[in-house]
Motif scaffolding. Structure first.
Motif, PDB file in Angstrom:
ATOM      1  N   LYS A 263       0.838  -1.197   0.000  1.00  5.83           N
ATOM      2  CA  LYS A 263       0.000   0.000   0.000  1.00  5.83           C
ATOM      3  C   LYS A 263       0.875   1.250   0.000  1.00  5.83           C
ATOM      4  N   ILE A 264       0.373   2.296  -0.641  1.00  2.00           N
ATOM      5  CA  ILE A 264       1.011   3.610  -0.559  1.00  2.00           C
ATOM      6  C   ILE A 264       0.526   4.281   0.717  1.00  2.00           C
ATOM      7  N   VAL A 265       1.472   4.688   1.547  1.00  5.51           N
ATOM      8  CA  VAL A 265       1.154   5.225   2.875  1.00  5.51           C
ATOM      9  C   VAL A 265       1.900   6.542   3.080  1.00  5.51           C
ATOM     10  N   VAL A 266       1.190   7.560   3.545  1.00  3.54           N
ATOM     11  CA  VAL A 266       1.823   8.813   3.960  1.00  3.54           C
ATOM     12  C   VAL A 266       2.163   8.690   5.435  1.00  3.54           C
ATOM     13  N   LYS A 267       3.439   8.844   5.743  1.00  6.19           N
ATOM     14  CA  LYS A 267       3.912   8.649   7.113  1.00  6.19           C
ATOM     15  C   LYS A 267       4.323   9.988   7.713  1.00  6.19           C
ATOM     16  N   ALA A 278      -1.806  -1.014  -3.932  1.00  5.51           N
ATOM     17  CA  ALA A 278      -1.186  -1.037  -5.259  1.00  5.51           C
ATOM     18  C   ALA A 278      -2.015  -1.826  -6.266  1.00  5.51           C
ATOM     19  N   GLU A 279      -2.716  -2.851  -5.804  1.00  3.56           N
ATOM     20  CA  GLU A 279      -3.520  -3.672  -6.702  1.00  3.56           C
ATOM     21  C   GLU A 279      -4.685  -2.890  -7.306  1.00  3.56           C
ATOM     22  N   SER A 280      -5.054  -1.778  -6.682  1.00  4.51           N
ATOM     23  CA  SER A 280      -6.181  -0.978  -7.173  1.00  4.51           C
ATOM     24  C   SER A 280      -5.769   0.044  -8.229  1.00  4.51           C
ATOM     25  N   ILE A 281      -4.452   0.250  -8.401  1.00  2.53           N
ATOM     26  CA  ILE A 281      -3.964   1.221  -9.380  1.00  2.53           C
ATOM     27  C   ILE A 281      -4.112   0.635 -10.780  1.00  2.53           C
ATOM     28  N   ILE A 282      -4.781   1.363 -11.662  1.00  2.01           N
ATOM     29  CA  ILE A 282      -5.090   0.828 -12.987  1.00  2.01           C
ATOM     30  C   ILE A 282      -3.841   0.719 -13.861  1.00  2.01           C
ATOM     31  N   ILE A 283      -3.030   1.765 -13.920  1.00  2.82           N
ATOM     32  CA  ILE A 283      -1.875   1.730 -14.827  1.00  2.82           C
ATOM     33  C   ILE A 283      -0.794   0.832 -14.226  1.00  2.82           C
ATOM     34  N   PRO A 284      -0.213  -0.070 -15.041  1.00  2.00           N
ATOM     35  CA  PRO A 284       0.676  -1.107 -14.507  1.00  2.00           C
ATOM     36  C   PRO A 284       2.088  -0.613 -14.244  1.00  2.00           C
ATOM     37  N   GLY A 285       2.826  -1.403 -13.443  1.00  2.00           N
ATOM     38  CA  GLY A 285       4.252  -1.178 -13.277  1.00  2.00           C
ATOM     39  C   GLY A 285       4.642  -0.530 -11.962  1.00  2.00           C
ATOM     40  N   VAL A 286       5.793  -0.970 -11.422  1.00  2.00           N
ATOM     41  CA  VAL A 286       6.269  -0.390 -10.162  1.00  2.00           C
ATOM     42  C   VAL A 286       6.647   1.076 -10.339  1.00  2.00           C
ATOM     43  N   HIS A 287       7.055   1.447 -11.557  1.00  2.00           N
ATOM     44  CA  HIS A 287       7.404   2.853 -11.773  1.00  2.00           C
ATOM     45  C   HIS A 287       6.176   3.746 -11.618  1.00  2.00           C
ATOM     46  N   ASN A 288       5.004   3.226 -11.949  1.00  2.00           N
ATOM     47  CA  ASN A 288       3.791   4.018 -11.758  1.00  2.00           C
ATOM     48  C   ASN A 288       3.369   4.074 -10.293  1.00  2.00           C
ATOM     49  N   ILE A 289       3.707   3.051  -9.511  1.00  2.00           N
ATOM     50  CA  ILE A 289       3.524   3.144  -8.060  1.00  2.00           C
ATOM     51  C   ILE A 289       4.353   4.310  -7.531  1.00  2.00           C
ATOM     52  N   PRO A 305      -7.054  12.488   1.490  1.00  2.00           N
ATOM     53  CA  PRO A 305      -6.485  11.228   1.016  1.00  2.00           C
ATOM     54  C   PRO A 305      -7.414  10.491   0.054  1.00  2.00           C
ATOM     55  N   GLU A 306      -8.710  10.614   0.271  1.00  2.00           N
ATOM     56  CA  GLU A 306      -9.680   9.937  -0.581  1.00  2.00           C
ATOM     57  C   GLU A 306      -9.624  10.441  -2.020  1.00  2.00           C
ATOM     58  N   THR A 307      -9.238  11.698  -2.186  1.00  2.74           N
ATOM     59  CA  THR A 307      -9.141  12.265  -3.528  1.00  2.74           C
ATOM     60  C   THR A 307      -8.003  11.619  -4.308  1.00  2.74           C
ATOM     61  N   ILE A 308      -6.866  11.417  -3.633  1.00  8.45           N
ATOM     62  CA  ILE A 308      -5.727  10.763  -4.285  1.00  8.45           C
ATOM     63  C   ILE A 308      -6.110   9.343  -4.681  1.00  8.45           C
ATOM     64  N   LYS A 309      -6.790   8.650  -3.783  1.00  8.32           N
ATOM     65  CA  LYS A 309      -7.202   7.279  -4.077  1.00  8.32           C
ATOM     66  C   LYS A 309      -8.171   7.229  -5.253  1.00  8.32           C
ATOM     67  N   LYS A 310      -9.078   8.181  -5.330  1.00 13.70           N
ATOM     68  CA  LYS A 310     -10.073   8.189  -6.401  1.00 13.70           C
ATOM     69  C   LYS A 310      -9.393   8.263  -7.766  1.00 13.70           C
ATOM     70  N   ILE A 311      -8.351   9.080  -7.870  1.00 12.45           N
ATOM     71  CA  ILE A 311      -7.626   9.182  -9.142  1.00 12.45           C
ATOM     72  C   ILE A 311      -6.868   7.889  -9.420  1.00 12.45           C
ATOM     73  N   ALA A 312      -6.277   7.312  -8.381  1.00 13.71           N
ATOM     74  CA  ALA A 312      -5.486   6.082  -8.554  1.00 13.71           C
ATOM     75  C   ALA A 312      -6.315   4.941  -9.119  1.00 13.71           C
ATOM     76  N   VAL A 313      -7.559   4.846  -8.712  1.00 11.35           N
ATOM     77  CA  VAL A 313      -8.394   3.712  -9.127  1.00 11.35           C
ATOM     78  C   VAL A 313      -9.208   4.008 -10.387  1.00 11.35           C
ATOM     79  N   SER A 314      -9.000   5.202 -10.974  1.00 11.94           N
ATOM     80  CA  SER A 314      -9.788   5.554 -12.160  1.00 11.94           C
ATOM     81  C   SER A 314      -8.946   6.031 -13.342  1.00 11.94           C
ATOM     82  N   PHE A 315      -7.702   6.434 -13.115  1.00 11.80           N
ATOM     83  CA  PHE A 315      -6.864   7.020 -14.166  1.00 11.80           C
ATOM     84  C   PHE A 315      -6.293   5.922 -15.063  1.00 11.80           C
ATOM     85  N   ASN A 316      -6.546   6.031 -16.370  1.00 15.84           N
ATOM     86  CA  ASN A 316      -6.139   4.997 -17.325  1.00 15.84           C
ATOM     87  C   ASN A 316      -4.740   5.191 -17.893  1.00 15.84           C
TER      88      ASN A 316
END
Length: 465
Positions: A263-267, A278-289, A305-316
């Motif tokens: 998971k991407i975590v802000v510490k 990470a499994e929810s991110i649409i675009i593949p690859g560790v570089h995109n993580i 934080p929910e806004t960042i997640k919304k883009i992560a799970v929808s951006f192609n």
């Protein structure tokens, strides 16, 4: 009212201004300057026959022209010179003009100095465009009025009259744009640094110093986002004048953005905020993580934080970056024409689980290719090569195989045209295979730019039957 902008307009209105290059990025600049009452002469190495499209856009404006191969010899008598992105500022003709009193600048330098809004800017060897786009989308989703520019989007100086103090501006900045920039963005991001553009920069150190200009003049109120996993960018932290925030996929930084339990975590000092799995991110690859981690670090102070997640799970994803073109007879075609360096191709190939058919090669920009041998041996079953770097890429693969006594077998095919390379790739493929264009080289041997190369590839792929 933007007082700095009004002062700029008043000061430049009575000066002789030269704009070098009549390309996509400078046509809006020329229009804006003329509209503001500025006396503009447009310079270009091309002849009028090769600039018909530009002339059609500018033909009703009172613009003077200086064209031809010796165009830089005609810069005498100008008060302000706007250089085009990619033109070195230390060319003898430019230095001579500066010695005689001309001010040398660029569209981006002027925009940053006059912009009333907060600026987020991204640079790096890889991941710039995706990270810039993510930051823009996250801020827009949160509700900010945002502007996207620099190496991506519309040249923004022509839009500056509409930019408000409450807006957010997001810029992608290349090393060429940064070479002479003195004013720094409020939030600066460096995704990573590896050898690149050494056909234009005199050395790797010059390239690195150009990248550092994105933060070197920041204040204590500004913020710098750095990749802790990159040896070069990690070292920039000691030079930061403002708040330095690291993101790291491989290490555990005390504060910043980390990768924990997939998971991407802000510490922060007192808490950990989970952003997205990470499994929810649409675009593949560790570089995109890593691109999402950088974007999260840049925006977390301004969005939920929910806004960042919304883009992560929808951006192609961004066009020309591991872009799925089509699937034909069970064969998937991917366009990653943006991959103009070995490091980008390494990242692209790393996203695929099974071996692929790789189309690679292009213009040689003077960088080493040794690093690409291993990934091709591990991830490629058929390598189709084209362009000046074809021998370098083949040599890197063969050297790796010989040095490691690898038993891998990669079929190598050399081609002369993109029609041939697409056709041969399709012939070599079977249902379930992936064909990817990832050139590891620039496009300027055969194309205007990487977009032209990628669009040509997509047209040829879509014609296959």
């Amino acid at each position: 009212m933007n007082n700095k902008l009004e002062q700029f307009k008043n000061s430049i209105r009575n000066k002789r201004v030269a704009v070098l290059g009549i390309g996509i990025s400078n046509i809006p600049l020329i229009k804006y300057l003329v509209k503001s009452g500025v006396n503009v002469t447009a310079f270009d190495k091309n002849t009028s026959e090769n600039l018909s499209d530009a002339f059609s856009e500018l033909n009703e404006l009172p613009v003077r022209y200086s064209l031809g191969s010796d165009y830089l010899e005609k810069l005498e008598g100008f008060d302000v010179i706007f250089r085009t992105p990619g033109m070195r500022p230390d060319l003898p003709q430019l230095l001579n003009a500066v010695e005689k009193g001309a001010e040398l600048t660029s569209e981006m330098e002027v925009f940053i100095s006059l912009c009333p809004a907060q600026i987020f800017a991204v640079t790096g060897s890889d991941g710039k465009t995706t990270t810039t786009t993510l930051i823009y989308k996250i801020l827009t989703e949160e509700g900010y009025n945002c502007w996207l520019g620099g190496n991506i989007g519309t040249p923004l100086l022509s839009k500056i009259d509409k930019v408000k103090e409450t807006d957010k501006v997001v810029l992608e900045l290349s090393s060429f744009q940064l070479m002479t920039i003195g004013n720094c963005p409020s939030v600066s991001v460096i995704t990573n640094i590896s050898p690149n553009h050494l056909d234009v920069h005199k050395s790797l150190n010059e390239y690195i110093d150009a990248k550092k200009n994105i933060f070197i003049n920041q204040t204590e109120n500004d913020k710098l986002i750095l990749n802790y996993d990159n040896d070069i960018t990690r070292g920039f932290g000691s030079e930061a004048k403002g708040k330095c925030v690291y993101f790291s996929r491989l290490n555990k930084v005390d504060t910043g953005v980390i990768f924990k339990e997939n998971k991407i975590v802000v510490k922060n000092e007192n808490e950990e905020i989970e952003i997205v799995d990470a499994e929810s991110i649409i675009i593949p690859g560790v570089h995109n993580i890593e691109n999402y981690m950088a974007a999260a670090a840049a925006t977390i102070d301004y969005v939920k934080p929910e806004t960042i997640k919304k883009i992560a799970v929808s951006f192609n994803g961004v066009e020309h970056r591991i872009e799925l073109v089509r699937e034909l007879n069970g064969i998937k075609f991917y366009n990653s024409s943006i991959d103009s360096s070995p490091s980008r191709t390494i990242a692209a190939l790393s996203t695929f689980k099974n071996k692929v058919i790789l189309i690679s090669g292009g213009k040689d920009k003077g960088i080493p290719y040794d690093s690409i041998g291993q990934i091709i041996a591990e991830k490629v079953k058929c390598l189709l090569l084209i362009g000046a770097t074809a021998p370098k890429i083949e040599e890197a693969l063969c050297n790796y195989i010989n040095q490691t006594d690898s038993e891998c077998e990669v079929k190598i095919i050399h081609c002369n045209t993109y029609e041939e390379v697409v056709s041969r790739a399709y012939e070599e493929a079977a249902p379930g295979d992936c064909i990817i264009l990832s050139p590891a080289s620039t496009s300027f041997d055969m194309f205007k730019n990487f977009e032209h190369r990628g669009n040509t590839f997509k047209e040829l792929v879509n014609k296959l039957k």
